[in-house]
Motif scaffolding. Structure first.
Motif: not given
Ligand SMILES: [Zn+2]
Ligand SMILES: [Zn+2]
Length: 248
Positions: A214-215, A2-5, A204-207, A232-234
Motif C-alpha cells: 500500500r505504501k 527475498f532477504d530483507k535487510p 526497490t521500495y517494496h522488497v 498489482s505490486i503483490l
C-alpha cells in the motif's frame, strides 16, 4: 523468498540525494483501443477493419504483440518496415518497435530542469540518457564550479568532463526468463504493463526498503506519478520471486 535487510535504510538522510538522482518519469496518457474503435464507428458509420495481410508477407506480426499505447491486439498492427522491427498501430497510429515498446509509456525528464532527456548511447543492458539543456542548473553549477585550470583543460578536451546530468536506464528483459520458467506466475512478466525501470523501482521500495504494498503504491503515485494498485505490486513480487526461484 527475498532477504530483507536487517535495518531498513528508510530514514537515512542521503535518501533525498538518491531520489534527486533519478529522472522525472512521466507516464504517457494511455488510450483504450475499444474506445477508439467505437469512436471510429460513430464517426465513419463502419467498423475499422483489421489489417489485411498478404498471403506471402515476409514479416509477420507476433500474435502476442499488442499496441503499447492503446492495447490494440496484433490484428490491428502493421509490420511497418518489419525487418527493422518497426510496427504501426492502425487504431491509434502509434509507431513502435519491439525494443522501445516499454519506453513508449514513459518519458524521462531531467530532475534539475525538467527537460526531456536525450538517449545518447545504447548498450547491451542499458541505455544512457543525457540532459542537453545549456540552461540546466546542474550543468551551469558544474560549469561555474570549475577552476581556471579545469576550464582550460575543458576547452581542449570537453569529453573528459562530466558536466551534464546523465542517467542510465537498465533494460532487464524478462521475456526469456518467463518463457523458460516451469512455474506459471499469476502475472506473466513478459506481458507486464509497466516498464522494467518502473518494476525495478517498485521492487526497490517494496522488497529492499520493506515498505508495504500500500505504501509503495502511494509512493509510486506521489513521487513518480505512476498509478498502480497495491494488488498489482503483490502480484509482481510473486511473479518475480517465482522466476528467480526457477532460475536458482
Ligand atoms: Zn494503438
Ligand atoms: Zn537538466
Amino acid at each position: 523468498m527475498f532477504d530483507k535487510p536487517e535495518k531498513t535504510p528508510v530514514n537515512k538522510p542521503y535518501r533525498k540525494l538518491q531520489v534527486d538522482d533519478l529522472p522525472i518519469i512521466e507516464t504517457l496518457q494511455k488510450l483504450d483501443y475499444r474506445v477508439l474503435l467505437s469512436e471510429y464507428l460513430e464517426k465513419n458509420g463502419k467498423q475499422l477493419k483489421p489489417v489485411q495481410r498478404r498471403k506471402n508477407a515476409k514479416v509477420r506480426v507476433p500474435k502476442s504483440m499488442s499496441c503499447p499505447q492503446c492495447g490494440a491486439p496484433s490484428e490491428y498492427l502493421y509490420a511497418n518496415n518489419g525487418d527493422k522491427g518497426q510496427y504501426q498501430c492502425k487504431v491509434c497510429s502509434c509507431l513502435f518497435s519491439q525494443k522501445n515498446r516499454y519506453l513508449k509509456e514513459a518519458v524521462l525528464k531531467c530532475p534539475h530542469c525538467s527537460k526531456t532527456l536525450e538517449k545518447i548511447k545504447e548498450r547491451k543492458d542499458f541505455d544512457v540518457y543525457k540532459c542537453k539543456n545549456n540552461d540546466c542548473p546542474y550543468y551551469q553549477q558544474k560549469l561555474n564550479g570549475m577552476s581556471s585550470k579545469e576550464k582550460k583543460q575543458f576547452q581542449k578536451d570537453p569529453q573528459s568532463f562530466k558536466l551534464r546530468y546523465i542517467f542510465r536506464q537498465f533494460r532487464i528483459d524478462f521475456q526469456p526468463l518467463s518463457k523458460s520458467s516451469p512455474i506459471r506466475p499469476k502475472v506473466d512478466l513478459a506481458k507486464l504493463y509497466v516498464s522494467p525501470h518502473t518494476l525495478g523501482l517498485i521492487l526497490t521500495y517494496h522488497v529492499n526498503y520493506g515498505l508495504s504494498a500500500r505504501k509503495t503504491a502511494a509512493l509510486m503515485k506521489d513521487v513518480h506519478g505512476v498509478s498502480i494498485s497495491h494488488q498489482s505490486i503483490l502480484n509482481y513480487e510473486n511473479a518475480v520471486a517465482l522466476v528467480l526461484q526457477a532460475l536458482c
